[in-house]
Design a protein around this motif. Structure first.
Motif, mmCIF file in Angstrom:
data_model
loop_
_atom_site.group_PDB
_atom_site.id
_atom_site.type_symbol
_atom_site.label_atom_id
_atom_site.label_comp_id
_atom_site.label_asym_id
_atom_site.label_seq_id
_atom_site.Cartn_x
_atom_site.Cartn_y
_atom_site.Cartn_z
ATOM 1 N N THR B 138 0.725 -1.132 -0.055
ATOM 2 C CA THR B 138 0.060 0.002 -0.083
ATOM 3 C C THR B 138 0.941 1.267 0.150
ATOM 4 O OG1 THR B 138 -1.564 -1.111 1.333
ATOM 5 C CG2 THR B 138 -2.065 1.170 1.158
ATOM 6 N N ASN B 139 1.981 1.252 0.776
ATOM 7 C CA ASN B 139 3.086 2.340 0.828
ATOM 8 C C ASN B 139 3.538 2.576 -0.560
ATOM 9 O OD1 ASN B 139 2.471 2.796 3.444
ATOM 10 N ND2 ASN B 139 4.341 1.645 4.302
ATOM 11 N N VAL B 140 3.966 1.441 -1.223
ATOM 12 C CA VAL B 140 4.472 1.652 -2.287
ATOM 13 C C VAL B 140 3.598 2.508 -3.564
ATOM 14 C CG1 VAL B 140 5.461 0.306 -4.565
ATOM 15 C CG2 VAL B 140 6.268 -0.295 -2.118
ATOM 16 N N ALA B 141 2.262 1.861 -3.349
ATOM 17 C CA ALA B 141 1.244 2.312 -4.225
ATOM 18 C C ALA B 141 1.058 3.847 -4.109
ATOM 19 C CB ALA B 141 0.001 1.496 -4.066
ATOM 20 N N GLU B 142 1.047 4.221 -2.840
ATOM 21 C CA GLU B 142 0.809 5.525 -2.447
ATOM 22 C C GLU B 142 1.867 6.451 -3.042
ATOM 23 O OE1 GLU B 142 -0.947 6.919 0.880
ATOM 24 O OE2 GLU B 142 -2.533 5.579 0.369
ATOM 25 N N LEU B 143 3.232 5.808 -2.657
ATOM 26 C CA LEU B 143 4.470 6.755 -3.214
ATOM 27 C C LEU B 143 4.329 6.943 -4.609
ATOM 28 C CD1 LEU B 143 7.274 5.213 -0.823
ATOM 29 C CD2 LEU B 143 6.473 7.749 -0.932
ATOM 30 N N ALA B 144 3.984 5.705 -5.349
ATOM 31 C CA ALA B 144 4.249 5.897 -6.817
ATOM 32 C C ALA B 144 3.123 6.790 -7.009
ATOM 33 C CB ALA B 144 3.747 4.362 -7.209
ATOM 34 N N ALA B 145 2.100 6.953 -6.431
ATOM 35 C CA ALA B 145 0.867 7.791 -7.069
ATOM 36 C C ALA B 145 1.427 9.131 -6.795
ATOM 37 C CB ALA B 145 -0.369 7.513 -6.183
ATOM 38 N N GLN B 146 2.159 9.306 -5.646
ATOM 39 C CA GLN B 146 2.502 10.762 -5.225
ATOM 40 C C GLN B 146 3.568 11.239 -6.316
ATOM 41 O OE1 GLN B 146 3.441 10.863 -1.143
ATOM 42 N NE2 GLN B 146 1.601 10.126 -0.510
ATOM 43 N N THR B 147 4.641 10.331 -6.502
ATOM 44 C CA THR B 147 5.879 10.451 -7.392
ATOM 45 C C THR B 147 6.047 10.373 -8.836
ATOM 46 O OG1 THR B 147 7.007 8.446 -6.947
ATOM 47 C CG2 THR B 147 7.296 10.128 -5.331
ATOM 48 N N GLY B 148 4.769 9.392 -9.094
ATOM 49 C CA GLY B 148 4.758 9.210 -10.536
ATOM 50 C C GLY B 148 5.714 8.267 -11.029
ATOM 51 N N ALA B 149 6.555 7.696 -9.999
ATOM 52 C CA ALA B 149 7.658 6.782 -10.411
ATOM 53 C C ALA B 149 7.130 5.176 -10.225
ATOM 54 C CB ALA B 149 8.957 6.882 -9.469
ATOM 55 N N GLU B 150 7.582 4.403 -11.040
ATOM 56 C CA GLU B 150 7.395 2.965 -10.946
ATOM 57 C C GLU B 150 8.052 2.297 -10.066
ATOM 58 O OE1 GLU B 150 4.737 1.218 -12.161
ATOM 59 O OE2 GLU B 150 3.903 2.920 -12.521
ATOM 60 N N PRO B 151 7.911 1.411 -9.193
ATOM 61 C CA PRO B 151 8.738 0.640 -8.497
ATOM 62 C C PRO B 151 9.724 -0.227 -9.125
ATOM 63 C CG PRO B 151 6.452 -0.066 -7.810
ATOM 64 C CD PRO B 151 6.313 0.811 -9.149
#
Lengths: 299, 364
Positions: B138-151
């Motif tokens: 969930t954290n990764v998904a939130e971060l990705a949404a905020q920064t636009g970067a893919e894991p």
């Protein structure tokens, strides 16, 4: 032509000589009894004549055909009943005899007829394990006869039966050779041999000691008759004094007089009114056996 | 064997007599059909339900992480957890303590709190690991949404479906092999001894029936029994326990037939050595039961020591089992069964020869 010709058959197991040079002829339609105590070699002799066992020496032919090695031409013409009740497990009496009939290409109807002839119709649906000893032997004999063989071998068919069942079986056995069939039967019962057989072969220690009709065997026997009177009817000393009495002794049954002139001795006893409980015994096969072997017969 | 009238009628009559004798022998029917089936039902029943039971979760109040799972993740979540909701934390904790539930879940601000007991260590570990993974995801998904970067890394799990066979796939051929081995060897041992004891063999020797006809009838009945066992095993396995047969499964039929001949010869050997019918059956059992364990009828030998596997490779039952496994469930082509068939046939010939040499007409 004789139905069976046995020429000098012999068989040993290790050191034990079971059959030791037996020669014998059985005429067509004859009822031959092989009589002897257990261990006399009767079964081994029979098994060699049936073709089950290879003789060490000698030959046997049945209906003019050699029995060893296994002779496919001969097998449909002989019927055998072995000492044990050789049945397929867990079949009913009817299924049993029908199975044996099929081995000889005999139709079921003929098998059912045999069931009737040996008086087992009401036991047709009984499993062989649940038949009484006498019923089992009847079925076993019927299975040996279902294909109407010319020669039948019966190995101690009445062994292990009570006296009543034995006598019942005699009625069935006595008619077996009526239609010209040859029958060979082993037995260790004297009375059975006497009642059923045209001729009796007395066997002991692997040898046939004598072969003749029961009556002739007893007749040629130089054995005294035995007259028994009730205890106290006559004293031993008085009995010994009677002319013609060879010997007199006391037994549990009374006083036993041995004599070769039973008529005269009986006349004397009658004259003296000493006939209470009298019993007269002529020579029996037992005496013949005693005479031949020098020892008493123990089945 | 002769196909002339008398020969055929004798063959049919003998087969019928032997077959009826078998059907009416409760012990034989039990040990060749019912007893192995009991094992199949037992093993099938135990192993069908072999997925880990779900972790029972009591969700206390609102837990955003659970309520708002992204698509895909909610499915994975419900595969692992069985969620009930409650408003009473104390009651939820009491349930966990008593073992009625595995974990109580509450959210304190941004913190996800899981209450569990250490008594169920495996479930506790699963719970911790899985929940941590969900939180991370969930954290990764939130971060990705905020920064636009893919894991950078992604992870995918793929199930390997031979996975050396699910339990029922393995258990059915093994137990069938054992069942066939038992009924073929017991039948031959009991028949040889029983017929010798009752002199029925002698009696048949004095009938016009050829030995070949007699042997053929006995083999025919045993093969029919073996194929019946096979039909019942495969039918029940497919219908009740999810057994699925692969391409060349029909090749298992000749494997079973030759296996039957092989174990009949072992039964003949037992019947030739033993002195009584019971002794013959016991001796056949003495050959077959240890062989069943060593041949992987009850459990796979993959993890067995090397020497044990070496021993098992000289046992005919091992080859019967392997032949059936290969064509029935491992998806190998029909040619895979040829070597087992040859080995089993070879055993049958050699053992029959030995049994014939040891056979004596008289038991005393």
């Amino acid at each position: 032509m004789p139905a069976i010709v046995i020429d000098d058959l012999a068989k040993s197991y290790g050191d034990l000589s079971a059959v030791d040079g037996v020669s014998l002829e059985v005429a067509e339609g004859e009822f031959l009894g092989v009589l002897g105590p257990n261990g006399a070699g009767k079964t081994t002799l029979l098994e060699m004549v049936e073709g089950l066992r290879r003789p060490d020496r000698g030959t046997a032919t049945v209906l003019g055909l050699p029995v060893w090695p296994r002779n496919a031409e001969l097998l449909p013409r002989i019927g055998v009943q072995l000492q044990a009740s050789s049945f397929f497990e867990r079949l009913t009496a009817r299924e049993q005899i029908r199975t044996f009939a099929s081995l000889y290409s005999v139709p079921h109807a003929a098998a059912d007829e045999w069931l009737e002839r040996v008086g087992l119709v009401d036991k047709a649906d009984t499993r062989v394990e649940d038949l009484s000893g006498g019923q089992g032997q009847r079925l076993s004999i019927a299975c040996a006869l279902v294909h109407d063989p010319d020669v039948v071998f019966l190995d101690e068919p009445t062994a292990a039966l009570d006296p009543q069942a034995r006598r019942n079986l005699w009625d069935l056995l006595s008619g077996l050779n009526d239609s010209g069939r040859t029958v060979v039967l082993t037995t260790h019962y004297m009375d059975e041999a006497e009642v059923l057989c045209d001729r009796v072969a007395i066997m002991d220690g692997g040898r046939v000691l004598r072969v003749d009709s029961p009556a002739a065997l007893v007749r040629t026997l130089d054995a005294p008759a035995r007259i028994t009177v009730a205890p106290g009817a006559v004293g031993v000393e008085e009995a010994q004094g009677i002319a013609g009495v060879d010997d007199a002794h006391e037994s549990v049954d009374g006083v036993v007089l041995s004599t070769r002139t039973p008529g005269r001795v009986l006349a004397v006893l009658a004259e003296r009114e000493r006939l209470d409980g009298v019993r007269v015994q002529a020579g029996t096969l037992e005496d013949v056996f005693l005479d031949l072997t020098g020892r008493a017969y123990r089945a | 064997m002769s196909t002339r009238g008398p020969g055929r009628s004798a063959f049919v009559a003998l087969s019928a007599a032997i077959f009826k004798g078998f059907l009416r022998d409760r012990g034989a029917v039990f040990f060749s059909l019912v007893f192995p089936l009991m094992f199949l039902v037992l093993f099938g029943g135990i192993f069908t339900d072999q997925d880990q039971p779900k972790v029972e979760v009591i969700q206390v109040g609102e837990v955003a992480l659970v309520d708002d799972l992204p698509e895909g993740a909610d499915e994975a979540f419900s595969d692992t957890f069985d969620v009930t909701t409650s408003d009473d934390l104390d009651d939820a904790l009491e349930q966990v303590r008593k073992g009625d539930a595995d974990v109580a879940l509450e959210q304190r601000g941004d913190e996800l709190v899981a209450h569990y007991t250490q008594t169920e260590q495996v479930k506790a570990a699963i719970t911790q690991g899985t929940l941590r993974a969900f939180v991370d995801a969930t954290n990764v998904a939130e971060l990705a949404a905020q920064t636009g970067a893919e894991p950078t890394y992604t992870f995918e799990a793929v199930a390997v479906e031979d996975d050396s066979l699910t339990a029922i796939q393995f258990v059915t051929p093994g137990l069938l092999g054992w069942a066939v081995a038992m009924s073929a060897s017991f039948g031959a041992a009991a028949t040889l001894q029983g017929w010798r004891q009752s002199k029925l063999l002698r009696r048949l020797q004095l009938s016009p029936v050829r030995t070949g006809t007699l042997v053929a009838a006995r083999i025919a009945v045993t093969v029919i029994v073996a194929l019946t066992q096979m039909a019942i095993f495969l039918g029940l396995g497919s219908a009740a326990f999810g057994l699925s047969l692969t391409g060349a499964w029909w090749m298992a039929v000749p494997v079973v037939v030759v296996g039957t001949l092989c174990f009949m010869s072992i039964g003949l050997l037992a019947g030739a050595i033993a002195k009584t019918t019971e002794g013959a059956v016991n001796m056949a059992n003495f050959f077959v039961l240890p062989m069943a364990f060593l041949s992987g009828s009850f459990f796979p030998l993959d993890s067995a020591p090397a020497w044990l596997r070496a021993v098992s490779s000289v046992l005919p039952l091992r080859h019967l089992n392997d032949g059936m496994l290969d064509v029935m469930v491992r998806g190998e082509s029909w040619t895979a069964a040829l070597l087992p068939i040859a080995i089993l046939g070879g055993f049958a010939v050699v053992v029959t020869f030995v049994a014939a040499r040891l056979f004596r007409w008289e038991t005393t």
